[in-house]
Design a protein around this motif. Structure first.
Motif: not given
Ligand code: PEP
Length: 246
Positions: A11, A167, A225-226
């Protein structure tokens, strides 16, 4: 037959100093899972130069046009030239903050793929939609509208990211994840025949080391996707390790 994928979305976080995290990711990047980090666009070139060969670098958005009077935007070709191999499209933060529609995400996906980038198309329901029992209808509609014709697994990845799980520390039950991924797999196979089975389905939303193994054991989850847990190698490496043994 689908190679697992651990994708990190930094991000609007990170600086040149943060690129040191990429060095520590080398230890897991040669394993069975593909590893991708999507830093802010300002860092793509430096990240691509610094990352171990087995860590791929991606972008977080691209414009739907290849050039022109679009102040502040970047085309897929520019991102590719900078070293990106993938691009995240239609993330819920872009849909919410920039009013991105399925039609726009579809146009961006075409532009990305025309420039040789793998498109990671994000879809997912809001909490209101889930509580109304609309989750499956919403994700099917988003998938149909955001993904262009003629897809194959080497050019498209789909990320199911419930908006309410991003998040927040909240995660759907494994049954809820399985239900959505199964629905998406069927929709992809209905639309793209045998190619539908080659398109990877990622789960995204508060994935961390403590829940990764259970999520990766869920049918039709091909990776994650993290967001937050991809910023530091000490958090991301255990997630990649869990994926490698899943
Ligand atoms: C993302 O923004 O794609 C996401 C999954 O964020 P988080 O892992 O922080 O929840």
């Amino acid at each position: 037959m689908r190679r697992k994928l651990a994708a990190g979305n930094w991000k609007m976080n990170g600086s040149r100093a943060a690129l040191g995290e990429l060095d520590a990711m080398a230890q897991v990047a040669d394993g069975p899972a593909e590893v991708l980090i999507c830093p802010p666009a300002s860092l793509i070139s430096a990240a691509a130069d610094r990352a171990p060969a087995s860590v791929k670098i991606g972008a977080q958005d691209c414009h739907e046009n290849s050039s022109g009077a679009h102040t502040g935007n970047l085309s897929a070709e520019m991102l590719s030239e900078a070293g990106a191999t993938h691009v995240i499209l239609g993330h819920s933060e872009r849909r919410a903050d920039h009013g991105e529609t399925d039609a726009l995400v579809c146009a961006k996906t075409k532009a990305a793929q025309a420039s040789g980038l793998v498109a990671i198309v994000c879809i997912g329901e809001t909490l209101q939609e889930r509580n109304a029992g609309d989750t499956l209808a919403v994700v099917k509609r988003q998938l149909a509208g955001s993904v262009p014709e003629g897809q194959t697994g080497d050019m498209l990845v789909v990320a199911y990211e419930p908006v309410w799980a991003i998040g927040t520390g909240l995660v759907p039950t494994l049954e809820q994840i399985a239900e959505v991924h199964n629905t998406l797999r069927s929709a992809l196979c209905d639309r793209f025949a045998s190619q539908g089975d080659t398109i990877r389905l990622l789960y995204g939303g508060s994935v961390k080391a403590s829940n990764a193994a259970d999520i990766f054991a869920t049918p039709d989850v091909d990776g994650a996707l993290v967001g937050g847990a991809s910023l530091k190698a000490q958090d991301f490496v255990p997630i990649v390790t869990a994926l490698c043994v899943a």
